[in-house]
Enzyme design. Structure first.
Site, PDB file in Angstrom:
ATOM      1  CG  PHE A   1     -78.421 -70.422 -64.239  1.00  0.00           C
ATOM      2  CD1 PHE A   1     -79.363 -70.235 -63.242  1.00  0.00           C
ATOM      3  CD2 PHE A   1     -77.564 -69.381 -64.540  1.00  0.00           C
ATOM      4  CE1 PHE A   1     -79.445 -69.027 -62.561  1.00  0.00           C
ATOM      5  CE2 PHE A   1     -77.637 -68.173 -63.870  1.00  0.00           C
ATOM      6  CZ  PHE A   1     -78.586 -68.002 -62.872  1.00  0.00           C
TER       7      PHE A   1
ATOM      8  CG  ASP B   1     -73.324 -74.680 -63.696  1.00  0.00           C
ATOM      9  OD1 ASP B   1     -72.989 -74.631 -62.494  1.00  0.00           O
ATOM     10  OD2 ASP B   1     -73.953 -73.764 -64.256  1.00  0.00           O
TER      11      ASP B   1
ATOM     12  CE1 TYR C   1     -74.179 -67.173 -56.421  1.00  0.00           C
ATOM     13  CE2 TYR C   1     -71.996 -66.481 -57.133  1.00  0.00           C
ATOM     14  CZ  TYR C   1     -73.304 -66.821 -57.427  1.00  0.00           C
ATOM     15  OH  TYR C   1     -73.726 -66.805 -58.734  1.00  0.00           O
ATOM     16  CE  LYS C   2     -75.940 -70.987 -57.253  1.00  0.00           C
ATOM     17  NZ  LYS C   2     -77.023 -70.002 -57.263  1.00  0.00           N
TER      18      LYS C   2
ATOM     19  NE  ARG D   1     -84.385 -71.426 -56.668  1.00  0.00           N
ATOM     20  CZ  ARG D   1     -83.209 -71.100 -57.195  1.00  0.00           C
ATOM     21  NH1 ARG D   1     -82.660 -71.889 -58.123  1.00  0.00           N
ATOM     22  NH2 ARG D   1     -82.563 -70.027 -56.821  1.00  0.00           N
TER      23      ARG D   1
END
Ligand SMILES: Cc1ncc(COP(=O)(O)O)c(C=O)c1O
Length: 411
Positions: free
Chosen positions: A131, A200, A225-226, A370
């Site tokens: 990322f 991560d 938050y995912k 995605r």
């Protein structure tokens, strides 16, 4: 692994699979619009009733009425650690090893900097398909500390770690492909060469089996938050293995990480525990929402969550294969996280055409679609119907419209 789910082969089978789904009740925790198919839980999880209630309580009672007293009366002061304690089971850690603070970007910086004192060499390593924030943070940290920076080719980060004994920032699940790494095997390489891995866990937490202690992991950070549904901008978590906490120094000492913040001492003495990785005032409203959101996981068997995510992913990869799509995710469910990606030159338009049918998926430039498969609220029928819609959009080329080519600021 619990083999409780099989990917359905027809719409009727999808309905039957949902009827027998042991996790079906988990959907009731969410406050979602009827008719929406939400395939973006890996980007921003939806609101739960408990998160909204906790936010309401914190804003309307504790802040509006309690005001500054709420630091004590509502126990705001320990909320970050208590919320970390709620999350610990989901990553296979002890409550004292987790705290919530800042963003993933900031936590990766703090942990990678602190890791230098544990590693055999000061080299900093990141792979070029990580990322972007992970790459920016590590490259900047190397520049500021004057140490050697390695941007390794995809899949070569561990080799570079073995060679240098430095510090590697490594995602458990690749944000683009959904490929899942073997944490225990990577930690073995790190242990053998004297290197350190900062994990991560952003795309992993809440959807795959993350066993930090069992795998021998020492340091990690990740998003809330995912799949954890903590809310937009919900703070990150960080993990430091218990025996290392007292040995590591945060490069951002702030008063909230002090052993005695309310003694207002001129010089810094870090807290004995993981609180030393805090720096400024915690975001109480966001923490309240996150704490409420985590209740959705409380009684859940994580192995079932993992099994359902794998079956949803198998359904997507099988049907995408039938459509001739260029699948960029592992086909073997045991090597995949909670999302499946496809590459298509018109990915952006296709995602917009799906949105016009109330199916939200995401687009990652330049060409990736995605589908995030959050097992707590998605049903097999949702995913089946989304694949039907995708097939129709591709066959009729209904994505080919000027309005779908326009790009918003956030894609
Ligand atoms: C894998 C990964 N790492 C880091 C981040 C950045 O997190 P933050 O915005 O909390 O710094 C994200 C954000 O989506 C991510 O997916």
């Amino acid at each position: 692994m619990v083999m409780a789910y099989h990917p359905p082969k027809s719409r009727d089978e999808a309905v039957a699979t949902d009827r027998h789904d042991i996790l079906a009740h988990a959907r009731e925790a969410f406050d979602m619009e009827g008719g929406l198919v939400y395939l973006v839980g890996h980007s921003l999880g939806p609101a739960t009733h408990n998160a909204l209630d906790a936010l309401h309580q914190a804003a309307h009672y504790d802040w509006r009425r309690g005001l500054v007293r709420s630091w004590n009366t509502a126990d705001w002061f320990t909320l970050a650690k208590r919320t970390g304690g709620q999350l610990a089971r989901l990553v296979g850690a002890k409550p004292a090893e987790i705290m919530i603070a800042d963003s993933v970007s900031a936590n990766l910086y703090k942990l990678a900097s602190a890791a230098g004192s544990l590693a055999a060499s000061s080299d900093l390593i990141v792979e070029e398909d990580e990322f972007p924030t992970d790459q920016y943070v590590i490259e900047a940290l190397a520049g500021m500390s004057g140490v050697t920076f390695h941007r390794a080719a995809p899949g070569e980060g561990l080799g570079k770690l073995a060679e240098t004994g430095g510090v590697l920032v490594h995602s458990l699940i690749n944000y683009r492909t959904g490929a899942l790494r073997d944490m225990a095997a990577a930690e073995k390489i790190a242990a053998d060469c004297g290197g350190v891995i900062v994990w991560d866990l952003s795309h992993a937490t809440g959807v795959v089996d993350v066993s930090l202690s069992k795998a021998g992991a020492r340091l990690a950070a990740g998003c809330t938050y995912k799949y954890l549904n903590g809310g937009p901008g919900a703070p990150s978590f960080l993990y430091v293995r218990k025996d290392l906490t007292g040995k590591l120094e945060s490069p951002l000492p702030g008063w909230m990480g002090h052993a005695r913040p309310f003694a207002f001492e001129a010089t810094y003495t870090p807290a004995e525990d993981i609180t030393r990785f805090a720096n400024g005032t915690p975001p109480i409203l966001s923490l309240a929402a996150l704490s409420g959101a985590l209740e959705a996981f409380e009684a859940l068997d994580i192995s079932l969550v993992v099994a359902k995510a794998q079956a949803l992913g198998d359904l997507v990869t099988r049907r995408a294969g039938e459509l001739g799509l260029d699948i960029r995710s592992p086909l073997d469910a045991s090597k995949r996280g909670g999302h499946v990606s496809f590459a298509h030159p018109n990915a952006h338009e296709i995602v917009r055409a799906l949105a016009a049918r109330n199916i939200l998926a995401d687009f990652r430039a330049p060409d990736t679609i995605r589908f995030g498969l959050s097992p707590l609220f998605l049903r097999f029928i949702d995913v089946w119907d989304a694949m039907d819609a995708l097939a129709d959009i591709l066959e009729t080329k209904s994505w080919d419209k000027d309005e779908y080519r326009k790009r918003a600021a956030v894609t």
